[in-house]
Every structure is written in C-alpha cells, then in structure tokens.
Design an enzyme around this catalytic site. Structure first.
Site, PDB file in Angstrom:
ATOM      1  CG  LEU A 119      -7.685  10.897   7.509  1.00 48.35           C
ATOM      2  CD1 LEU A 119      -8.479  11.580   6.429  1.00 48.35           C
ATOM      3  CD2 LEU A 119      -8.480  10.842   8.814  1.00 48.35           C
ATOM      4  CG  HIS A 172      -0.906   7.099  -1.211  1.00 49.31           C
ATOM      5  ND1 HIS A 172      -2.149   7.140  -1.781  1.00 49.31           N
ATOM      6  CD2 HIS A 172      -1.063   6.490   0.002  1.00 49.31           C
ATOM      7  CE1 HIS A 172      -3.036   6.595  -0.947  1.00 49.31           C
ATOM      8  NE2 HIS A 172      -2.398   6.189   0.138  1.00 49.31           N
ATOM      9  CG  LEU A 173       4.411   5.293  -6.117  1.00 44.66           C
ATOM     10  CD1 LEU A 173       4.811   4.536  -7.380  1.00 44.66           C
ATOM     11  CD2 LEU A 173       5.549   5.268  -5.090  1.00 44.66           C
ATOM     12  CG  HIS A 184      -9.796   4.825   3.617  1.00 46.01           C
ATOM     13  ND1 HIS A 184      -8.593   5.485   3.790  1.00 46.01           N
ATOM     14  CD2 HIS A 184     -10.618   5.303   4.579  1.00 46.01           C
ATOM     15  CE1 HIS A 184      -8.698   6.325   4.815  1.00 46.01           C
ATOM     16  NE2 HIS A 184      -9.920   6.236   5.309  1.00 46.01           N
ATOM     17  CG  HIS A 244      -4.800   2.704   5.911  1.00 48.94           C
ATOM     18  ND1 HIS A 244      -6.124   2.589   6.216  1.00 48.94           N
ATOM     19  CD2 HIS A 244      -4.755   3.513   4.818  1.00 48.94           C
ATOM     20  CE1 HIS A 244      -6.851   3.278   5.357  1.00 48.94           C
ATOM     21  NE2 HIS A 244      -6.040   3.846   4.489  1.00 48.94           N
ATOM     22  CG  HIS A 246      -1.817   1.198   1.328  1.00 54.50           C
ATOM     23  ND1 HIS A 246      -3.140   1.069   1.691  1.00 54.50           N
ATOM     24  CD2 HIS A 246      -1.636   2.529   1.112  1.00 54.50           C
ATOM     25  CE1 HIS A 246      -3.718   2.264   1.691  1.00 54.50           C
ATOM     26  NE2 HIS A 246      -2.822   3.170   1.353  1.00 54.50           N
ATOM     27  CG  ASP A 291      -1.539   5.074   4.035  1.00 54.25           C
ATOM     28  OD1 ASP A 291      -1.674   5.418   2.838  1.00 54.25           O
ATOM     29  OD2 ASP A 291      -2.205   5.568   4.965  1.00 54.25           O
ATOM     30  CE  LYS A 301      -7.879   1.810  -0.435  1.00 52.55           C
ATOM     31  NZ  LYS A 301      -6.687   2.594  -0.162  1.00 52.55           N
TER      32      LYS A 301
END
Ligand SMILES: NC(=O)N[C@@H](CC(=O)O)C(=O)O
Ligand SMILES: [Zn+2]
Ligand SMILES: [Zn+2]
Length: 348
Positions: A220, A15-16, A137, A175, A13, A248, A100
């Site tokens: 979050l 984020h790029l 999420h 997460h 998991h 995350d 997702k």
C-alpha cells in the site's frame, strides 16, 4: 564492467519492526545505508519521544554485533490524541526527525491513526512552528473510494488544504504511486517533497495480477497502471530535489503474505540500492541516482550529506529463496531470482 560510485545513500522511509525481527532487518540496512527514517507503526505505535528513545535503543542493541551500523532517525506516530507539547519535545530532541500521519485504517498497523484530520490542525501548527517535518501515508479510507483512486483523492481532499493552511510546514508525501502525486509535489513549493520506492519504479499492477496473483508484490498504496509507473520513473530520474529515496521496505512473514487475507508490504532492504540502480539504469539515468539516493533527502531534512562513498558494480547476484524475520520465513523481493547490480564495498 560498469561501476558507479555514489556518496553513501540514506533511506528516508523504512519499517524495521521490533524485538526478534530487528536483528534481521537491521543487518540488511547496515550493509551500506548511512541513516534511515524508522517508521513508527509498531503495535502499540511509537507516539511519544520516550517510546521513540526506547525503540531507538532496541535498534542500536540489535546492531551491536554487526560489522557496521546505520543511524536510526526516529519518527513519531500521530494519533487523535497527539498534542503540541509532544511535538515541542520531539523537536527539542536530537533523535526524532519527523512525525508520521497514517489515516486510521489506511495501512498496516494504522488502527490508531488519525480519524479526524481537521482536529489535528493545532498539532500541525506546532509542527510548523517547531519545524518538524510531517510525513504522510496519503490515502483516504472511505469505503466508496476505489483503492486505485485513494491517493489522488487524499491529495485533493486533505493534502492540498494542509499545504495551503501551513505554508511553512515541511511535508513528505511518502511512497508516491501516481502521476497525480508527481504533479502535485512538482507544482508545490520547496517545502513539499515525496519519497519513491524501488518496487514502484520497477513494477506496475500487471506485474502483480497478470498470469496469477503475486502476493509478494502487494503493498500500500497498491501498484498502479503502467502510465503511473512511468510518471514515477520520470520524477525519480529528473534530478528534481523534491523526489528522493524511501524504500518502504516492509517485511511480513511469508505465511502472513501467502494467506487468504495477505498483509501489505514488500521487503526490499536486502537489495535496496541495487534495485534502484536497476530502475535508473533501465531509464538510462544512472547519473541521476546519486542525487536521488544521497543528496536530496539530507538536504530536505536539513542534515549534512554523508561524506563517504559506496560502489555499485553491474554484476548479477542471486537473492535467496527465503530469508528470516525473527525466526519466521520471509520472502524478499526477487526471491530465488537475480538482481543486476551489487554493492562491492558493503560493511566498509
Ligand atoms: N507499505 C505497506 O504496504 N506496508 C507498510 C505500511 C505502509 O508503509 O503503509 C507496513 O508497515 O507493512
Ligand atoms: Zn504507508
Ligand atoms: Zn511504509
């Protein structure tokens, strides 16, 4: 001197971001990760296999000049318009590995997320049929639900019914932040798993709020009380294959976090496995790190485990006070402070 050799880990998991930011985020990820599930919450979101293919190309291009590369595993972003045909195409592709679910409004770039979960059931049925994992999420967004209760209420109202209705669907509750999530996942069948971040293992809400508010710890789902942190540590270090590594890592420029309305997300990609090693060492469970970081994720995703290794050494190194994110300043976790473990054979 303490050293620990692990099968090469993956990040399930991360984020790029996109465009100019990719050079920076990919450089950190490519130090030693084998593969990573790339979150699709761009603006606009990555909702189709075609968009995922071009995002993947941008990621690969950003890594072209790096000393080593990781493999990006793509995920599609579910919307109220997602349909069974796209799910079928995704399952048939060799680079989309998951879909997702962001409840609309739950987190960064989730405005296009799902407003009506029930109407999504035909899409979830297609995912179950084509064996494409659903990543969630897991927070409700109802204004009357306290932010610290949003994960627990999501599990009761939405996750439990989904798991019951689609018994073959592979689901990852992403997460996780509460003992409630640990209990739910532990007691579910083997097709239900969870990722745990390094920052939720290392921090609780006191770290964020006592003695001054620390915007760089705001993410979050938000950090919870210490008893929940302890439940996460217990789960991550238990050796239970349902719990595996997902950083995350979620970069936002420093100015967007040190702000009247600061963005949610902690950047950990610069020191990910090192921060996990700290948490596992503090729990006396370094022997459990390899399963969590390198075995259980690929097993769940039905991919081969990596075959080569990395070595971590217990030695302190200094995190820079600032990094870059597409030309803007970024404040990484532990900025200006030290991390107690270091990968000694990165880029190999
Ligand atoms: N975790 C976060 O606090 N933020 C993530 C979104 C997410 O994973 O919910 C982001 O994209 O910034
Ligand atoms: Zn999220
Ligand atoms: Zn995320």
């Amino acid at each position: 001197m303490t050293e620990l050799t692990l099968l090469r880990p993956d990040d399930w998991h991360v984020h790029l971001r996109d465009n100019d930011a990719l050079r920076d985020t990919c450089a950190d990820m490519a130090r030693y990760f084998g593969r990573a599930i790339i979150m699709p919450n761009l603006t606009p979101p990555v909702t189709t296999v075609a968009q995922a293919a071009s995002y993947r190309d941008r990621i690969l291009a950003a890594m072209a000049n790096l000393p080593r590369q990781f493999e990006p595993l793509m995920a599609l972003y579910l919307t109220d318009q997602s349909d069974a045909e796209e799910v079928k195409r995704a399952a048939a592709s060799d680079f989309v590995h998951a879909v997702k679910l962001y409840p609309a409004g739950a987190t960064t770039n989730s405005a296009a997320g799902v407003a009506d979960l029930d109407s999504l059931y035909p899409t979830l049925a297609a995912m179950e049929e084509h064996d494409l994992p659903l990543l969630i999420h897991g927070e409700v967004t109802d204004t009357d639900i306290d932010i610290f209760d949003r994960e627990k209420v999501f599990i009761e109202r939405h996750l439990a019914p989904i798991v019951q209705r689609f018994p073959q669907l592979r689901v990852v509750l992403e997460h996780i932040t509460t003992a409630d999530a640990v209990d739910f996942v532990s007691q579910s069948p083997a097709n239900v798993a969870a990722t745990i971040t390094a920052h939720h293992l290392l921090l609780n809400r006191n770290d964020m709020l006592v003695g001054g508010i620390r915007p760089h710890y705001f993410c979050l789902p938000v950090l919870k009380r210490n008893s929940h942190q302890q439940a996460l540590i217990k789960a991550a270090t238990s050796g239970d294959p349902k719990f595996f590594l997902g950083t995350d890592s979620a970069p936002h420029a420093t100015a967007a976090k040190e702000n009247d309305c600061g963005c949610a997300g902690v950047y950990t990609a610069h020191a990910a496995i090192e921060l996990y090693a700290e948490a596992f060492a503090a729990a006396g469970a370094l022997d459990k790190l390899e399963g969590f970081a390198s075995h259980f994720g690929p097993d769940f995703y039905r991919l081969p485990r990596n075959s080569d290794h990395i070595t971590l050494r217990q030695q302190s190194w200094q995190v820079p006070a600032q990094q870059a994110l597409g030309g803007k300043p970024l404040t990484p976790m532990r900025a200006g402070q030290s991390v107690g473990w270091q990968v000694v054979n990165e880029h190999e």
